[in-house]
Design a protein around this motif. Structure first.
Motif, mmCIF file in Angstrom:
data_model
loop_
_atom_site.group_PDB
_atom_site.id
_atom_site.type_symbol
_atom_site.label_atom_id
_atom_site.label_comp_id
_atom_site.label_asym_id
_atom_site.label_seq_id
_atom_site.Cartn_x
_atom_site.Cartn_y
_atom_site.Cartn_z
ATOM 1 N N THR A 97 0.773 -1.193 -0.069
ATOM 2 C CA THR A 97 -0.058 -0.059 0.115
ATOM 3 C C THR A 97 0.636 1.378 0.001
ATOM 4 N N LEU A 98 2.033 1.239 0.847
ATOM 5 C CA LEU A 98 2.743 2.324 0.879
ATOM 6 C C LEU A 98 3.622 2.628 -0.409
ATOM 7 N N VAL A 99 4.177 1.695 -1.021
ATOM 8 C CA VAL A 99 4.636 1.650 -2.220
ATOM 9 C C VAL A 99 3.573 2.346 -3.401
ATOM 10 N N LYS A 100 2.349 1.772 -3.525
ATOM 11 C CA LYS A 100 1.303 2.386 -4.340
ATOM 12 C C LYS A 100 1.077 3.733 -4.061
ATOM 13 N N LEU A 101 0.952 4.325 -2.730
ATOM 14 C CA LEU A 101 0.900 5.618 -2.590
ATOM 15 C C LEU A 101 1.886 6.442 -2.984
ATOM 16 N N ALA A 102 3.102 6.047 -2.983
ATOM 17 C CA ALA A 102 4.428 6.567 -3.416
ATOM 18 C C ALA A 102 4.161 6.757 -5.059
ATOM 19 N N VAL A 103 3.999 5.728 -5.515
ATOM 20 C CA VAL A 103 3.936 5.536 -6.965
ATOM 21 C C VAL A 103 2.674 6.642 -7.603
ATOM 22 N N ASP A 104 1.764 6.868 -7.018
ATOM 23 C CA ASP A 104 0.535 7.499 -7.131
ATOM 24 C C ASP A 104 1.062 9.168 -6.918
ATOM 25 N N LEU A 105 1.822 9.548 -6.157
ATOM 26 C CA LEU A 105 2.424 10.706 -5.842
ATOM 27 C C LEU A 105 3.294 11.227 -7.051
ATOM 28 N N ASN B 100 -2.207 19.195 -2.205
ATOM 29 C CA ASN B 100 -2.526 18.610 -3.616
ATOM 30 C C ASN B 100 -3.023 17.311 -3.467
ATOM 31 N N ASN B 101 -2.911 16.708 -2.181
ATOM 32 C CA ASN B 101 -3.309 15.228 -1.609
ATOM 33 C C ASN B 101 -3.738 15.300 -0.440
ATOM 34 N N SER B 102 -4.794 15.832 -0.152
ATOM 35 C CA SER B 102 -5.262 16.049 1.593
ATOM 36 C C SER B 102 -5.667 14.768 1.962
ATOM 37 N N SER B 103 -6.072 13.695 1.045
ATOM 38 C CA SER B 103 -6.277 12.432 1.590
ATOM 39 C C SER B 103 -5.172 11.677 2.275
ATOM 40 N N ASN C 260 -3.679 12.523 6.648
ATOM 41 C CA ASN C 260 -3.624 12.068 8.119
ATOM 42 C C ASN C 260 -2.492 10.924 8.087
ATOM 43 N N THR C 261 -2.550 9.998 7.004
ATOM 44 C CA THR C 261 -1.702 8.681 6.919
ATOM 45 C C THR C 261 -0.165 9.143 7.005
ATOM 46 N N LEU D 175 1.791 8.117 10.323
ATOM 47 C CA LEU D 175 3.243 7.289 10.166
ATOM 48 C C LEU D 175 4.260 7.956 10.749
ATOM 49 N N GLY D 176 4.215 9.349 10.822
ATOM 50 C CA GLY D 176 5.256 9.968 11.173
ATOM 51 C C GLY D 176 5.496 10.042 12.685
#
Ligand SMILES: NC(=O)c1ccc[n+]([C@@H]2O[C@H](COP(=O)([O-])OP(=O)(O)OC[C@H]3O[C@@H](n4cnc5c(N)ncnc54)[C@H](OP(=O)(O)O)[C@@H]3O)[C@@H](O)[C@H]2O)c1
Length: 288
Positions: A181-189, A246-249, A252-253, A257-258
């Protein structure tokens, strides 16, 4: 060597049957609700008989692996007439041995043997299985037999109590599924600055491999790098602003994680308690 049988000729059943038979374990019988699947598996293993029912497998084998989907395990086990001297094992990561209660009542020894590995296809499962860790539940002498099987597969084992199983599986979801999931989020960015997904994935892969290599070679917590490990509040503030814009959704994630990363940075010793407090305040701030 115990004669081994499989009920369920899917990804895990096939990988275990192939790898154990390569180590001279006699895999003597296989059944599946689809005879074609059972025949396909039997072709990969020498002297393995294709059975029409799970009962036939249990009649031919001393140790039976139920390698069906989780939801079918209890039904398969309760449909078999077990007897003392037999062993039955499932491979679910979330269920304990309690779902084999019907077999235990008939005096079969019961166990679970979960490969802590991700298997996306049969061929990849056969490749990835050796060297995996296995979560085991069983009483002696079955427990020792299952430990021997992990050695044959060049793996190591962890012994679990029934109450530990769900938490153990939730941990596996963090380490495996949520990494995807984290890789997919990075790819999407990366799409936001115009790099197609395949190219983004290819570029991120060396970073991912380097991270896993560091976890392996340097270990936790010292393998942590990046702005939280350095206490770079300004960099984190920029990340929060750009995500908010740009990616407010994802805001919170990122924050959650931070916050989970701060104790790792503290344990590494590159930030002190004061910096940790400032980081926590920044990551907890509501942004308008
Ligand atoms: N895949 C993984 O990454 C992984 C990792 C660790 C542990 N596990 C565990 O391993 C077990 C098997 O998973 P899997 O990924 O190998 O599943 P799978 O690839 O879907 O294979 C399951 C097989 O069982 C057959 N089957 C379904 N219901 C049956 C029944 N009632 N009687 C006989 N055969 C039946 C299926 O037939 P059909 O093809 O006709 O449906 C299929 O061939 C599960 O307990 C799972 O939690 C999986």
């Amino acid at each position: 060597m115990l004669k081994i049988g499989f009920v369920g000729a899917g990804t895990v059943g096939t990988a275990l049957a192939v790898r154990l038979s390569q180590k001279d374990c006699p895999v003597v019988a296989i059944s599946d609700r689809s005879i074609t699947s059972a025949q396909k598996l039997a072709k990969l293993v020498t002297n393995c008989h294709v059975c029409h029912t799970a009962q036939e497998v249990a009649d031919a084998a001393e140790l039976v692996f139920i390698t069906t989907p989780d939801d079918a395990i209890a039904g398969v086990a309760s449909g078999i007439q077990w007897h003392a001297g037999q062993s039955v094992v499932h491979c679910s990561g979330v269920h304990s041995i309690d779902i084999l209660e019907s077999a235990r009542r008939l005096e079969a020894a019961v166990g679970s043997f979960h490969p802590l590995q991700t298997f996306a296809s049969v061929n990849q499962a056969i490749d990835n299985l050796p060297g995996s860790a296995f979560a085991l539940e069983a009483e002696e002498p079955l427990l020792s037999r299952l430990k021997e099987l992990t050695s044959l597969l060049n793996g190591n084992w962890v012994e679990l109590k029934p109450r530990d199983k769900v938490l153990y599986h939730a941990a596996a979801v963090f380490a495996c599924n949520y990494l995807v999931t984290l890789v997919k989020l990075a790819v999407d960015l990366w799409q936001d600055f115009g790099v197609p997904p395949e190219e983004a994935t290819k570029s991120l892969l060396p970073l991912l491999k380097g991270t896993i290599n560091n976890i392996d070679k340097v270990g936790l917590p010292d393998c942590l790098t990046g702005p939280i490990s350095r206490g770079d509040l300004g960099t984190i503030d920029k990340h929060l602003n750009v995500l908010k814009a740009n990616n407010s959704s994802l805001l919170n994630t990122y924050k959650e994680l931070g916050l989970q990363t701060i104790p790792i940075a503290l344990a590494k010793g590159k930030i002190d308690k004061g910096k940790a407090k400032e980081l926590k305040a920044l990551l907890s701030l509501r942004r308008k």
